[in-house]
Scaffold this motif. Sequence first.
Motif, PDB file in Angstrom:
ATOM      1  N   GLY A  59       0.794  -1.220   0.000  1.00  0.00           N
ATOM      2  CA  GLY A  59       0.000   0.000   0.000  1.00  0.00           C
ATOM      3  C   GLY A  59       0.829   1.274   0.000  1.00  0.00           C
ATOM      4  O   GLY A  59       0.321   2.349   0.300  1.00  0.00           O
ATOM      5  N   ILE A  60       2.093   1.142  -0.353  1.00  0.00           N
ATOM      6  CA  ILE A  60       3.003   2.294  -0.360  1.00  0.00           C
ATOM      7  C   ILE A  60       3.221   2.727  -1.803  1.00  0.00           C
ATOM      8  O   ILE A  60       3.550   1.912  -2.661  1.00  0.00           O
ATOM      9  CB  ILE A  60       4.348   1.929   0.301  1.00  0.00           C
ATOM     10  N   ASP A  61       3.036   4.028  -2.040  1.00  0.00           N
ATOM     11  CA  ASP A  61       3.297   4.567  -3.375  1.00  0.00           C
ATOM     12  C   ASP A  61       3.870   5.980  -3.265  1.00  0.00           C
ATOM     13  O   ASP A  61       4.210   6.430  -2.165  1.00  0.00           O
ATOM     14  CB  ASP A  61       2.042   4.521  -4.249  1.00  0.00           C
ATOM     15  N   ILE A  62       3.939   6.661  -4.363  1.00  0.00           N
ATOM     16  CA  ILE A  62       4.572   7.986  -4.410  1.00  0.00           C
ATOM     17  C   ILE A  62       3.826   9.021  -3.563  1.00  0.00           C
ATOM     18  O   ILE A  62       4.403  10.032  -3.164  1.00  0.00           O
ATOM     19  CB  ILE A  62       4.720   8.457  -5.878  1.00  0.00           C
ATOM     20  N   GLU A  63       2.573   8.762  -3.248  1.00  0.00           N
ATOM     21  CA  GLU A  63       1.768   9.706  -2.471  1.00  0.00           C
ATOM     22  C   GLU A  63       1.683   9.357  -0.987  1.00  0.00           C
ATOM     23  O   GLU A  63       1.027  10.055  -0.226  1.00  0.00           O
ATOM     24  CB  GLU A  63       0.358   9.792  -3.056  1.00  0.00           C
ATOM     25  N   THR A  64       2.363   8.306  -0.559  1.00  0.00           N
ATOM     26  CA  THR A  64       2.269   7.864   0.834  1.00  0.00           C
ATOM     27  C   THR A  64       2.746   8.932   1.800  1.00  0.00           C
ATOM     28  O   THR A  64       2.056   9.258   2.765  1.00  0.00           O
ATOM     29  CB  THR A  64       3.067   6.559   1.035  1.00  0.00           C
ATOM     30  N   ASN A  65       3.921   9.457   1.568  1.00  0.00           N
ATOM     31  CA  ASN A  65       4.471  10.537   2.399  1.00  0.00           C
ATOM     32  C   ASN A  65       5.663  11.171   1.671  1.00  0.00           C
ATOM     33  O   ASN A  65       6.020  10.749   0.568  1.00  0.00           O
ATOM     34  CB  ASN A  65       4.857  10.045   3.805  1.00  0.00           C
ATOM     35  N   THR A  66       6.268  12.153   2.288  1.00  0.00           N
ATOM     36  CA  THR A  66       7.372  12.874   1.660  1.00  0.00           C
ATOM     37  C   THR A  66       8.554  11.958   1.361  1.00  0.00           C
ATOM     38  O   THR A  66       9.165  12.060   0.296  1.00  0.00           O
ATOM     39  CB  THR A  66       7.837  14.036   2.575  1.00  0.00           C
ATOM     40  N   PHE A  67       8.880  11.058   2.285  1.00  0.00           N
ATOM     41  CA  PHE A  67       9.983  10.133   2.045  1.00  0.00           C
ATOM     42  C   PHE A  67       9.739   9.332   0.773  1.00  0.00           C
ATOM     43  O   PHE A  67      10.611   9.240  -0.095  1.00  0.00           O
ATOM     44  CB  PHE A  67      10.184   9.169   3.224  1.00  0.00           C
ATOM     45  N   PHE A  68       8.558   8.727   0.667  1.00  0.00           N
ATOM     46  CA  PHE A  68       8.305   7.861  -0.487  1.00  0.00           C
ATOM     47  C   PHE A  68       8.138   8.648  -1.781  1.00  0.00           C
ATOM     48  O   PHE A  68       8.460   8.148  -2.856  1.00  0.00           O
ATOM     49  CB  PHE A  68       7.139   6.911  -0.217  1.00  0.00           C
ATOM     50  N   THR A  69       7.690   9.885  -1.695  1.00  0.00           N
ATOM     51  CA  THR A  69       7.673  10.728  -2.894  1.00  0.00           C
ATOM     52  C   THR A  69       9.100  10.888  -3.415  1.00  0.00           C
ATOM     53  O   THR A  69       9.369  10.667  -4.599  1.00  0.00           O
ATOM     54  CB  THR A  69       7.058  12.112  -2.590  1.00  0.00           C
ATOM     55  N   LEU A  70      10.006  11.253  -2.510  1.00  0.00           N
ATOM     56  CA  LEU A  70      11.400  11.428  -2.918  1.00  0.00           C
ATOM     57  C   LEU A  70      12.049  10.100  -3.309  1.00  0.00           C
ATOM     58  O   LEU A  70      12.795  10.030  -4.282  1.00  0.00           O
ATOM     59  CB  LEU A  70      12.196  12.109  -1.797  1.00  0.00           C
ATOM     60  N   TYR A  71      11.747   9.048  -2.558  1.00  0.00           N
ATOM     61  CA  TYR A  71      12.302   7.723  -2.861  1.00  0.00           C
ATOM     62  C   TYR A  71      11.951   7.303  -4.282  1.00  0.00           C
ATOM     63  O   TYR A  71      12.814   6.906  -5.066  1.00  0.00           O
ATOM     64  CB  TYR A  71      11.785   6.689  -1.851  1.00  0.00           C
ATOM     65  N   PHE A  72      10.658   7.371  -4.614  1.00  0.00           N
ATOM     66  CA  PHE A  72      10.234   6.929  -5.945  1.00  0.00           C
ATOM     67  C   PHE A  72      10.769   7.850  -7.040  1.00  0.00           C
ATOM     68  O   PHE A  72      11.178   7.371  -8.101  1.00  0.00           O
ATOM     69  CB  PHE A  72       8.711   6.804  -6.023  1.00  0.00           C
ATOM     70  N   LEU A  73      10.786   9.155  -6.806  1.00  0.00           N
ATOM     71  CA  LEU A  73      11.311  10.069  -7.826  1.00  0.00           C
ATOM     72  C   LEU A  73      12.795   9.804  -8.097  1.00  0.00           C
ATOM     73  O   LEU A  73      13.216   9.701  -9.254  1.00  0.00           O
ATOM     74  CB  LEU A  73      11.112  11.527  -7.398  1.00  0.00           C
ATOM     75  N   ILE A  74      13.576   9.707  -7.038  1.00  0.00           N
ATOM     76  CA  ILE A  74      15.023   9.541  -7.214  1.00  0.00           C
ATOM     77  C   ILE A  74      15.351   8.162  -7.777  1.00  0.00           C
ATOM     78  O   ILE A  74      16.142   8.044  -8.724  1.00  0.00           O
ATOM     79  CB  ILE A  74      15.763   9.786  -5.882  1.00  0.00           C
ATOM     80  N   THR A  75      14.753   7.112  -7.224  1.00  0.00           N
ATOM     81  CA  THR A  75      15.107   5.767  -7.695  1.00  0.00           C
ATOM     82  C   THR A  75      14.548   5.498  -9.096  1.00  0.00           C
ATOM     83  O   THR A  75      15.193   4.807  -9.887  1.00  0.00           O
ATOM     84  CB  THR A  75      14.663   4.666  -6.706  1.00  0.00           C
TER      85      THR A  75
END
Length: 173
Positions: A100-116
Amino acid sequence: MWFFILAELSVFAIFFIGFAVTEQLNTELFTASKAKLHPVAGLINTLALITSSFFVALALHAISQQKVRSTVIYLVLGQLLALVYLVVKLWEYSFLFDAGIDIETNTFFTLYFLITAFHFLHVILGMVILAYITLRARKNAYQQDISGFEAGASYWHMVDLLWIILFPLVYII
């Protein structure tokens, strides 16, 4: 190629700085979010890319000695390891999406998905470049001048270097 590599390094530097600053402002969120990542997947990817870069370095040495067969073998091995990276990264994304984790989950995962994901695209481009220089090497196109080969290898090493920075920044520190 050097200008392109410098531009790409600059873009990633901005990402890394933004990630580090945001982490300092949201330490608890980043710590909790990092705990949801799969560090073994990150380690496998690190080993795959480092070993891939090693094979590309061996290919560069082989082409400088006009050992075409060895060059092609090393480049294919490097590309296979890059493919390992892509498969593991896609598995990791799937693992997160299933939780249930995606780019909109929180700030960390937004940055995680964008960078990776941005790095993922660079790996794909690097594989295209490696495939191109592999085909040219097979045709013995680097008898006189290996500068194009060196440029392709340099791009691949940049992709590896970026992951070596990205892995500890995102997964460990």
